[in-house]
Motif scaffolding. Structure first.
Motif, mmCIF file in Angstrom:
data_model
loop_
_atom_site.group_PDB
_atom_site.id
_atom_site.type_symbol
_atom_site.label_atom_id
_atom_site.label_comp_id
_atom_site.label_asym_id
_atom_site.label_seq_id
_atom_site.Cartn_x
_atom_site.Cartn_y
_atom_site.Cartn_z
ATOM 1 N N TRP A 1 2.873 3.144 7.341
ATOM 2 C CA TRP A 1 2.423 2.088 6.417
ATOM 3 C C TRP A 1 2.508 0.716 7.092
ATOM 4 O O TRP A 1 1.565 -0.082 7.019
ATOM 5 N N ILE B 1 -2.174 7.372 3.111
ATOM 6 C CA ILE B 1 -0.815 7.888 3.286
ATOM 7 C C ILE B 1 -0.522 8.971 2.255
ATOM 8 O O ILE B 1 0.085 10.005 2.570
ATOM 9 N N GLU C 1 -2.817 2.881 1.410
ATOM 10 C CA GLU C 1 -1.897 3.569 0.510
ATOM 11 C C GLU C 1 -2.434 4.938 0.117
ATOM 12 O O GLU C 1 -1.686 5.924 0.059
ATOM 13 N N ARG D 1 -0.725 -1.585 8.012
ATOM 14 C CA ARG D 1 -0.875 -2.960 7.498
ATOM 15 C C ARG D 1 -1.179 -3.920 8.646
ATOM 16 O O ARG D 1 -2.001 -4.828 8.500
ATOM 17 N N SER E 1 -5.983 -2.473 2.215
ATOM 18 C CA SER E 1 -4.600 -2.081 1.934
ATOM 19 C C SER E 1 -4.546 -0.940 0.928
ATOM 20 O O SER E 1 -3.695 -0.046 1.027
#
Length: 260
Positions: free
Chosen positions: A34, A57, A54, A38, A50
């Motif tokens: 993460w 992931i 998420e 970023r 972003s």
């Protein structure tokens, strides 16, 4: 010869709830992915957002767990699990395979790309630099658990693993793999990905790089007792790594020719 520092595999226990170091290493791996993701978004290395990160992931977690478990079942113990199918779901008893986890992640990244309108290799090129440090964390978890130890050695850093129950000094192969498949591969892929590359080449470098490092590290790792060495004196991990090397090389040159 070194003595293995006997870690308690349980990092924290609150009543009946035990938090294991290995589980924490998984969490650390996803957290590192993460943070790195970023950074890549913030520095314009991708057009993904972003929110995409998420979701990627989350998809990756599903792919790692489902693919890693099914890979272990199919690659390592198909006969056993055919006779005990319900035990496929006994994740708490261990049994995960990296190559299966990779296939699971690839499948989930394809699904993500299709749903969001990205090109599959574009997603792969974004994700590839985020993976090696997570792999390093996983290998550290293997070392803390005292599992997946190496073959016998007389080198001065050979370690006696109590879990092996034979008193023989062995290669700390988990640390070799952490250094090669994790740290060294991270440096290679991360630096390669910092410059614009033809689509697919970052993924290719990851695939081939992991395959080569895993193939080499397996020479020091004790093969699974229920499998031993296979054809050509190679382990299952080595045989599964050869297609990765071939696929990475083919993808790299295919990508170069498409943009040449």
């Amino acid at each position: 010869m070194l003595r293995y520092p006997e870690f308690d595999p349980i990092a924290l226990q609150v009543g009946p709830v035990a938090i294991h170091w290995y589980g924490l290493m998984y969490l650390l791996g996803f957290a590192l992915a993460w943070v790195l993701g970023r950074w890549r978004i913030r520095h314009g290395k991708t057009r993904m957002t972003s929110q995409d990160l998420e979701d990627v992931i989350f998809y990756g977690v599903v792919g790692v767990i489902a693919g890693g478990r099914l890979g272990y079942v199919l690659f390592y113990k198909p006969g056993y699990y055919l006779s005990h199918p319900l035990e496929i779901f006994y994740l708490w008893e261990g049994g995960m395979a990296f190559h299966g986890g990779l296939l699971g992640v690839i499948a989930m990244m394809w699904l993500f790309a299709r749903k969001r309108g990205y090109r599959f290799l574009e997603v792969g090129d974004f994700v590839a630099p985020l993976i090696p440090l997570a792999l390093a964390a996983g290998r550290l978890g293997n070392f803390i658990n005292g599992e997946l130890w190496g073959r016998p050695t007389d080198l001065p850093w050979g370690m006696v693993f109590p879990q092996a129950a034979d008193g023989i000094a062995r290669h700390p192969s988990q640390l070799y793999q952490m250094g090669l498949e994790g740290l060294a591969l991270f440096v290679i892929v991360w630096l390669f990905a910092r410059k614009p590359r033809p689509i697919g080449q970052v993924s290719a470098v990851f695939l081939a790089g992991y395959g080569v490092f895993r193939f080499l590290a397996e020479f020091t790792r004790e093969p699974d007792g229920f499998l031993g060495l296979l054809a050509g004196g190679l382990s299952m991990g080595q045989w599964l790594s050869l297609p990765m090397i071939a696929a990475g090389a083919a993808l790299y040159f295919y990508s170069a020719r498409r943009t040449g």
